[in-house]
Design a protein around this motif. Sequence first.
Motif, short mmCIF file in Angstrom:
data_model
loop_
_atom_site.label_atom_id
_atom_site.label_comp_id
_atom_site.label_asym_id
_atom_site.label_seq_id
_atom_site.Cartn_x
_atom_site.Cartn_y
_atom_site.Cartn_z
N GLU A 193 0.86 -1.17 0.00
CA GLU A 193 0.00 0.00 0.00
C GLU A 193 0.91 1.23 0.00
OE1 GLU A 193 -3.63 0.25 2.59
OE2 GLU A 193 -2.39 1.77 3.54
N ILE A 194 0.66 2.12 -0.95
CA ILE A 194 1.43 3.36 -1.04
C ILE A 194 0.69 4.43 -0.25
CG2 ILE A 194 2.45 5.06 -2.59
CD1 ILE A 194 2.16 2.85 -4.82
N ARG A 195 1.33 5.01 0.73
CA ARG A 195 0.70 5.98 1.62
C ARG A 195 1.00 7.43 1.22
NH1 ARG A 195 2.58 6.37 6.41
NH2 ARG A 195 0.65 7.27 7.15
N LEU A 196 1.24 7.67 -0.06
CA LEU A 196 1.65 8.99 -0.51
C LEU A 196 0.60 10.06 -0.20
CD1 LEU A 196 3.71 10.79 -1.85
CD2 LEU A 196 2.74 10.16 -4.07
N ALA A 197 -0.65 9.79 -0.47
CA ALA A 197 -1.70 10.79 -0.23
C ALA A 197 -1.73 11.21 1.24
CB ALA A 197 -3.06 10.25 -0.67
N GLU A 198 -1.60 10.23 2.14
CA GLU A 198 -1.59 10.54 3.58
C GLU A 198 -0.37 11.39 3.96
OE1 GLU A 198 -2.13 7.05 6.16
OE2 GLU A 198 -2.87 6.03 4.37
N LEU A 199 0.79 11.03 3.44
CA LEU A 199 2.01 11.77 3.76
C LEU A 199 1.96 13.20 3.23
CD1 LEU A 199 4.77 9.08 3.17
CD2 LEU A 199 4.09 10.09 5.34
N ILE A 200 1.43 13.36 2.03
CA ILE A 200 1.30 14.71 1.48
C ILE A 200 0.44 15.57 2.38
CG2 ILE A 200 0.28 16.04 -0.42
CD1 ILE A 200 1.26 13.81 -2.32
N LYS A 201 -0.67 15.01 2.84
CA LYS A 201 -1.57 15.75 3.73
C LYS A 201 -0.88 16.06 5.07
CE LYS A 201 -6.22 15.59 5.63
NZ LYS A 201 -7.46 14.82 5.74
N GLU A 202 -0.19 15.07 5.63
CA GLU A 202 0.52 15.26 6.90
C GLU A 202 1.56 16.37 6.81
OE1 GLU A 202 2.24 11.56 8.20
OE2 GLU A 202 0.28 10.56 8.25
N ASP B 259 -0.29 11.54 -8.97
CA ASP B 259 -1.69 11.17 -8.76
C ASP B 259 -1.84 9.65 -8.76
OD1 ASP B 259 -4.38 12.26 -8.42
OD2 ASP B 259 -4.81 11.29 -10.35
N ASN B 260 -1.17 8.96 -9.67
CA ASN B 260 -1.24 7.49 -9.72
C ASN B 260 -0.67 6.86 -8.44
OD1 ASN B 260 -2.49 7.42 -12.23
ND2 ASN B 260 -0.58 7.14 -13.34
N TYR B 261 0.43 7.40 -7.95
CA TYR B 261 1.00 6.90 -6.70
C TYR B 261 0.06 7.18 -5.53
CZ TYR B 261 5.59 5.30 -8.27
OH TYR B 261 6.61 4.58 -8.86
N CYS B 262 -0.58 8.33 -5.52
CA CYS B 262 -1.52 8.67 -4.46
C CYS B 262 -2.73 7.74 -4.45
CB CYS B 262 -2.01 10.12 -4.61
SG CYS B 262 -0.80 11.34 -4.11
N ASN B 263 -3.14 7.31 -5.63
CA ASN B 263 -4.32 6.45 -5.75
C ASN B 263 -3.98 4.97 -5.77
OD1 ASN B 263 -6.08 8.67 -5.90
ND2 ASN B 263 -5.66 8.90 -8.07
N ASN B 264 -2.72 4.64 -5.45
CA ASN B 264 -2.27 3.24 -5.48
C ASN B 264 -2.57 2.58 -6.81
OD1 ASN B 264 -1.17 1.98 -2.78
ND2 ASN B 264 -2.62 3.58 -2.22
N ASP B 265 -2.42 3.34 -7.88
CA ASP B 265 -2.69 2.85 -9.22
C ASP B 265 -1.38 2.61 -9.97
OD1 ASP B 265 -4.25 2.09 -11.36
OD2 ASP B 265 -4.48 4.14 -12.13
N ILE B 266 -0.49 1.87 -9.31
CA ILE B 266 0.85 1.60 -9.84
C ILE B 266 1.01 0.08 -9.92
CG2 ILE B 266 3.33 1.80 -9.38
CD1 ILE B 266 2.05 4.46 -10.06
#
Length: 79
Positions: free
Chosen positions: A9-18, A38-45
Motif C-alpha cells: 500500500e502506497i501511503r503517498l496521499a496521507e504523507l502529502i496531507k501530513e 496522482d497514480n501513486y496517491c491512488n495506489n494505481d501503480i
Amino acid sequence: MDEDYGHLEIRLAELIKEKGMNRNQVAIRAAMNWKQVDNYCNNDITRLDTFVLCKLCTVLECEIQDLLTFIPADREGDC
C-alpha cells in the motif's frame, strides 16, 4: 494467484496531507509529472520505480517505510 502474497500500500496521499502539501507541489519539487504523483496517491501503480520512491522520500523528508506498507494476504480482508 497474486492475492496469496499480499500487496503493498502506497501511503503517498496521507504523507502529502501530513506534510501540509498538495500533489502539485510534490510533483514540482520531485520533478515528476502530476499524473504520476496522482497514480501513486491512488495506489494505481503496477511496478514501483525505485528512483521515484527516492524522489518522494527526499521531497517529503520521510523513510521508505513511511511511504510503503506491506499488507499480508491473511489481513487483506481487514482492509
